[in-house]
Write a protein that holds these residues in place. Sequence first.
Motif, PDB file in Angstrom:
ATOM      1  N   ALA A 119     -35.629 -44.501  10.515  1.00  0.00           N
ATOM      2  CA  ALA A 119     -36.806 -45.370  10.414  1.00  0.00           C
ATOM      3  C   ALA A 119     -37.996 -44.570   9.901  1.00  0.00           C
ATOM      4  O   ALA A 119     -38.144 -43.383  10.215  1.00  0.00           O
ATOM      5  CB  ALA A 119     -37.136 -45.969  11.784  1.00  0.00           C
ATOM      6  N   ARG A 146     -44.087 -44.952  10.329  1.00  0.00           N
ATOM      7  CA  ARG A 146     -44.960 -46.079  10.686  1.00  0.00           C
ATOM      8  C   ARG A 146     -44.266 -47.046  11.640  1.00  0.00           C
ATOM      9  O   ARG A 146     -44.916 -47.874  12.277  1.00  0.00           O
ATOM     10  CB  ARG A 146     -45.422 -46.806   9.426  1.00  0.00           C
ATOM     11  CG  ARG A 146     -44.301 -47.412   8.607  1.00  0.00           C
ATOM     12  CD  ARG A 146     -44.826 -48.079   7.332  1.00  0.00           C
ATOM     13  NE  ARG A 146     -43.716 -48.497   6.471  1.00  0.00           N
ATOM     14  CZ  ARG A 146     -43.128 -47.717   5.605  1.00  0.00           C
ATOM     15  NH1 ARG A 146     -43.524 -46.468   5.474  1.00  0.00           N
ATOM     16  NH2 ARG A 146     -42.126 -48.169   4.867  1.00  0.00           N
ATOM     17  N   GLU A 147     -42.910 -46.958  11.729  1.00  0.00           N
ATOM     18  CA  GLU A 147     -42.178 -47.772  12.690  1.00  0.00           C
ATOM     19  C   GLU A 147     -41.833 -46.983  13.947  1.00  0.00           C
ATOM     20  O   GLU A 147     -41.133 -47.481  14.822  1.00  0.00           O
ATOM     21  CB  GLU A 147     -40.892 -48.305  12.036  1.00  0.00           C
ATOM     22  CG  GLU A 147     -41.149 -49.240  10.859  1.00  0.00           C
ATOM     23  CD  GLU A 147     -39.864 -49.718  10.208  1.00  0.00           C
ATOM     24  OE1 GLU A 147     -38.779 -49.456  10.784  1.00  0.00           O
ATOM     25  OE2 GLU A 147     -39.926 -50.347   9.130  1.00  0.00           O
ATOM     26  N   ARG A 148     -42.347 -45.763  14.027  1.00  0.00           N
ATOM     27  CA  ARG A 148     -42.107 -44.901  15.195  1.00  0.00           C
ATOM     28  C   ARG A 148     -43.447 -44.368  15.719  1.00  0.00           C
ATOM     29  O   ARG A 148     -43.575 -43.196  16.064  1.00  0.00           O
ATOM     30  CB  ARG A 148     -41.221 -43.713  14.807  1.00  0.00           C
ATOM     31  CG  ARG A 148     -39.827 -44.039  14.363  1.00  0.00           C
ATOM     32  CD  ARG A 148     -39.110 -42.784  13.876  1.00  0.00           C
ATOM     33  NE  ARG A 148     -39.224 -41.683  14.829  1.00  0.00           N
ATOM     34  CZ  ARG A 148     -38.978 -40.411  14.536  1.00  0.00           C
ATOM     35  NH1 ARG A 148     -38.626 -40.074  13.317  1.00  0.00           N
ATOM     36  NH2 ARG A 148     -39.111 -39.465  15.466  1.00  0.00           N
ATOM     37  N   SER A 169     -50.455 -45.143   7.878  1.00  0.00           N
ATOM     38  CA  SER A 169     -49.122 -45.632   7.495  1.00  0.00           C
ATOM     39  C   SER A 169     -48.136 -44.504   7.170  1.00  0.00           C
ATOM     40  O   SER A 169     -46.932 -44.734   7.145  1.00  0.00           O
ATOM     41  CB  SER A 169     -49.233 -46.561   6.284  1.00  0.00           C
ATOM     42  OG  SER A 169     -49.754 -45.852   5.166  1.00  0.00           O
TER      43      SER A 169
END
Length: 710
Positions: free
Chosen positions: A562, A565-567, A605
């Motif tokens: 991932a 930005r998703e962690r 981001s």
Amino acid sequence: MPTTDETLLLHLNEAIATIREKDKLFKAVTTKLRLIFPFDLIGINVFDETLQYKRLFLRDYYGVDEMPPLPEGMEQFSPIAGTPIEVLVADPRVRQFTPQEYMRNYPNYAPYNKFEKLGVTHLTAVPLHIGGRLTGFLTLASRRNPNLTPADEKLLEKIGSLIAVAVANTLAFEEVARREQERTLQLNITNALLSIKQREPLFRAVAEALSQVVAFDYFGLRLQRAGRQEAFEGFAEFSRPSEAPGAPLQALDPDRRNGINQPDTSTMYQQMNELLQTPGLYTADSFRALAQRYPFLRRVYEEHGTRAILIAPIWERPDGAAVLILASPNPTAFRSDDLATVLALTPQIALALENLFAFEQIEALKAQVEEERTYLVDEINTSARFGADSGAFVGSGPALQLVQRRISMVAPTDTTVLISGETGTGKELVARELHNASPRHARALIKLNCAALPAQLIESELFGHEKGAFTGAVERRIGKFELANGGSIFLDEIGELPLDLQAKLLRVLQEKEFERLGGTKVLHSDARVIAATNRVLADEVAAGRFRADLYYRLNVFPIELAPLRERREDIEPLMRHFIQRLSKRLGKPVRQVRPDDLAALQAYSWPGNIRELEHVLEQSIIVSQGQFLEFAGFAGAPLMMAATAAPVVPAAVPIKTMKEQERDHILAALQRTGGRVSGAQGAALLLDINPKTLEARMKKLGIRRTVAVE
């Protein structure tokens, strides 16, 4: 007459006692015999102990302008049954008869077909006895009636006994000489074994040594080896020019158009496997029959005039086979003694070959260890510069836990793994963890970035090259797959691999075999393949830029990383990990991060993911002077501040695509480096990618250096 007889017998006894050379002995014998018995031809056949086989031991002609060629097969043992000699064996005594009487029941007996042309009218057969045991027959042929009396026949019986002893002595001396030649040849081959460590010189030495004791025009050594790193199937071939019988053996060109090594040779040899597993001697009619049965032998029969072959298996076992083949256009080139001689030497030849292959394996392992050492030194230097642990497994978020679970499941196996994720998400570190947790961890993890080299050099990097394979190839070099044998190979940015090399990589995945660039030997590599890509390979397959069969071979066990930005829950532990490690490496004090800066870092981001976070923190540690880390003045700072001030983007403002984000990120790096791409102060180092890769990305995104520095 009695005095003459006694004198003749005395002279024969002296010749038998003092002369040991076959030709000299029987020249003396025949000369003395002609003093009493007129004859134009003399021949001696010897029998085996069972009286089932015969062999022509001697023949000589007198008063004949041209000696006829020896009938096919006469110098070898052949069955007595079905020949006129079986009549003599049944009643072994001195006999006189005409050729017509002798061959009455054997009209097609080949050795006597020329009697009529020679004008032979009378034959005399004399049995050869030693201690009452029949050992052969002496035959005298003449153009006139010898008018032998009973006394003459009795004298011939005595002469036959003397000649039988002479033949036995000569055969014994020939056997001693043959064994001495064998010992000499064994010594020569052993010396070659100890001193010659290259294939062609060793094969030539064996061929030359054999040619000293066995007359042949073609020497072939077929080798098959499998089950090791190298699979080898080939031929060592030498021939002697027909117009120069005494000339040295010449190596045959394996690529000759009409030669033994045609493209279908392996298939032809496979058809003859049963034949090649058994020692054999095939001459004249027996070879002609084989040529009708096997296409390969029919080819050498018709195209090369081969009329006799000798087959001597060296070994036949699960990991391969070796067989020695001698051939000649002379249908009577080989005798059973020749086969026995060659078979007696096969243990030395086998030992020489094993020694050669062991030496080659040692040299290959030495080269591999040296290459691996050089590679690992470079890896250590790279790790020391950039850090071996970049924090890929720092954190406890669900995305990271899923990755760790999948690593633990697949690491103990040899399954091919495809790691996907954006640039900077830690794909290489996942590959390292997979290798370290596998049974292959004692061997090296060999890495290759498929986007870091020009297309024409990738093949050489992957598979190696032979000396002279291309301009600049001044020596042999082993490739990454050969180096990774027994370990793992990590192919980063696999989506950048050219289509023609994708087919060759597919072969390695399917068959675990390849050839060096410019080489012909098939090499095996037991390397576990780990691939990585920041592209969506399924889309690349749909667009025709990536082979579907290769994609399915690589995508056996996918691991998807991932983006950062998703962690976001892992950003703070990653940040503290990097601050501790980088501060120690740079010799700087560990500084704190302001809460607002932490919030900005978490809201940003991070298009460059973990790698970008590491670089931002490294730069901050270098320039900071106070108690806290300073992030102002960096290209990413305004974006970080904007992310803090307005973490939620209004719906009316369009969100940038990943391509646009990547373009902005590269532009920011170029802005900071003054437009420099490579070098110590270049954007490639800042972004931690290869300069060639960065230039390719810039070209793809339409970024020019002039734009970057404006």
